[in-house]
Design a protein around this motif. Structure first.
Motif, PDB file in Angstrom:
ATOM      1  N   SER A  91      -6.445  -3.658   1.339  1.00 23.76           N
ATOM      2  CA  SER A  91      -6.385  -5.097   1.099  1.00 23.76           C
ATOM      3  C   SER A  91      -5.713  -5.330  -0.247  1.00 23.76           C
ATOM      4  O   SER A  91      -5.744  -4.461  -1.122  1.00 23.76           O
ATOM      5  N   ILE A  92      -5.088  -6.472  -0.349  1.00 16.10           N
ATOM      6  CA  ILE A  92      -4.562  -6.942  -1.626  1.00 16.10           C
ATOM      7  C   ILE A  92      -5.296  -8.236  -1.909  1.00 16.10           C
ATOM      8  O   ILE A  92      -5.173  -9.207  -1.151  1.00 16.10           O
ATOM      9  N   ILE A  93      -6.079  -8.231  -2.964  1.00 15.17           N
ATOM     10  CA  ILE A  93      -6.845  -9.416  -3.330  1.00 15.17           C
ATOM     11  C   ILE A  93      -6.295  -9.910  -4.660  1.00 15.17           C
ATOM     12  O   ILE A  93      -6.527  -9.298  -5.697  1.00 15.17           O
ATOM     13  N   GLN A  94      -5.527 -10.993  -4.590  1.00 12.63           N
ATOM     14  CA  GLN A  94      -4.892 -11.551  -5.786  1.00 12.63           C
ATOM     15  C   GLN A  94      -5.780 -12.623  -6.388  1.00 12.63           C
ATOM     16  O   GLN A  94      -6.144 -13.589  -5.713  1.00 12.63           O
ATOM     17  N   ASN A 177      -5.019 -10.604   1.482  1.00 10.84           N
ATOM     18  CA  ASN A 177      -4.128 -10.121   2.535  1.00 10.84           C
ATOM     19  C   ASN A 177      -4.607  -8.751   2.987  1.00 10.84           C
ATOM     20  O   ASN A 177      -4.886  -7.881   2.157  1.00 10.84           O
ATOM     21  N   LEU A 178      -4.685  -8.562   4.292  1.00 11.64           N
ATOM     22  CA  LEU A 178      -4.946  -7.251   4.853  1.00 11.64           C
ATOM     23  C   LEU A 178      -3.604  -6.536   4.940  1.00 11.64           C
ATOM     24  O   LEU A 178      -2.605  -7.130   5.355  1.00 11.64           O
ATOM     25  N   SER A 179      -3.554  -5.288   4.536  1.00  9.40           N
ATOM     26  CA  SER A 179      -2.326  -4.495   4.565  1.00  9.40           C
ATOM     27  C   SER A 179      -2.551  -3.295   5.468  1.00  9.40           C
ATOM     28  O   SER A 179      -3.365  -2.424   5.164  1.00  9.40           O
ATOM     29  N   THR A 180      -1.850  -3.279   6.618  1.00  9.31           N
ATOM     30  CA  THR A 180      -1.985  -2.177   7.561  1.00  9.31           C
ATOM     31  C   THR A 180      -0.641  -1.481   7.700  1.00  9.31           C
ATOM     32  O   THR A 180       0.402  -2.075   7.434  1.00  9.31           O
TER      33      THR A 180
END
Length: 185
Positions: A91-94, A177-180
């Protein structure tokens, strides 16, 4: 005459249909509940990974990966196979004001285990727009940019070799955002 395509760089966007069992809020809550220092990716060789957190298995993430596989196969005739290493789901947690620097998802020292296709799936509802900006070359047209807005419940599939950044989060809350990551079969 016969034309041979030597390489392909792409961006595919889509929205998860409302009829799906998939609930973005469930994924957002799961990512936020795993947002700790222990899940922060620490790798001195790949400094850009410090913006990512590892995310453990969750049923809604599995459904998302199934959704991507089924729809990509129906449209393009290839299956997306999720990476099974510990960096396959992140995940990208901004936080407010944070920018994600330019990077790609290829490990030049381990190309075999590097993804061919990456995906960002926005699970946050935001009021201010955010963008992913991709850098690419097109023959002699160098240093071109493509700007794609990130929207709630929208995914962006792209070639993992593409350099990309996520613009500053101007929202008062987190941008999750989920990053797969996938290989093609």
């Amino acid at each position: 005459m016969h034309k041979t395509l030597l390489s392909e760089t792409f961006i595919v966007t889509g929205t998860v249909q409302k009829e799906s069992f998939l609930k973005p809020k469930q994924i957002e809550n799961h990512c936020l509940s795993n947002f700790t220092l222990d899940t922060k990716i620490k790798d001195d060789q790949f400094w850009h990974l410090e913006d990512y957190n590892t995310v453990p298995y969750h049923q809604h993430i599995q459904w998302f990966q199934d959704y991507i596989r089924d729809h990509y196969r129906a449209e393009y005739g290839l299956s997306t196979i999720p990476l099974t290493n510990n960096l396959g789901i992140r995940s990208i947690i901004q936080q407010t004001g944070q920018v994600i620097n330019y990077h790609n998802h290829i490990n030049p020292w381990n190309l075999e285990d590097s993804p061919e296709v990456s995906c960002l799936y926005c699970v946050s509802e935001t009021f201010e727009p955010n963008y992913v900006i991709f850098k690419y070359d097109d023959g002699r047209n160098k240093h071109r940019l493509w700007k794609q807005e990130i929207k709630h419940n929208q995914f962006i599939l792209f070639s993992s070799s593409l350099e990309h950044t996520i613009t500053q989060n101007k929202n008062s809350g987190f941008l999750v955002n989920l990053s797969t990551h996938y290989q093609l079969l």
